[in-house]
Design a protein around this motif. Structure first.
Motif: not given
Length: 144
Positions: A107-126
């Motif tokens: 989550t990145v929150t701007a100085p004015n409080g607006e939020k943006r969500i990023y998703e990171l899929d970390v794939f761990r090998d079997s």
């Protein structure tokens, strides 16, 4: 009398400056004031995400990313570079990795409080190989 008086302006918020004080012939005084209001930035963008020693460059308008790690990796260190120096960066769901897909929310929150969500899929090998290809075969009595 004219003059130049530089002033510092806050990054955001309001600043009030008394610019000119004048006195009329009858003795009354007036002060002319300048109020500068700068709104807080709404910039809640990332420039890059680092997962351990791997850097992921952010593409404008894209909010889902993925990275693959070896099975030996059970936890990753995630850092980010925000575009605006006053924006805040936080990571959720960064726990011990399971084999396969692990969705981590940034989550990145701007100085004015607006939020943006990023998703990171970390794939761990079997740990168990899914490669079913035959590497070699030997049958006694038959040359190949």
């Amino acid at each position: 009398m004219a003059g130049v008086h530089p002033v510092s302006i806050a990054a955001f918020g309001a600043d009030v400056y008394d610019l000119v004080k004048v006195k009329a012939e009858n003795g009354t005084e007036s002060v002319y004031t300048l109020m500068i209001t700068r709104e807080a930035s709404n910039n809640n963008n990332l420039s890059s995400i680092s997962v351990d020693d791997k850097v992921i460059k952010i593409i404008s308008g894209k909010y889902k990313y993925s990275i693959k790690v070896n099975n030996e990796i059970t936890k990753v260190n995630i850092t980010g570079v925000v575009e605006h120096s006053k924006a805040q960066f936080s990571v959720d769901n960064n726990r011990d990795l399971v084999e396969g897909s692990n969705i981590i929310t940034i989550t990145v929150t701007a100085p004015n409080g607006e939020k943006r969500i990023y998703e990171l899929d970390v794939f761990r090998d079997s740990l168990i190989s899914t490669n079913s290809d035959l590497k070699s075969i030997t049958i006694e009595g038959y040359p190949f």
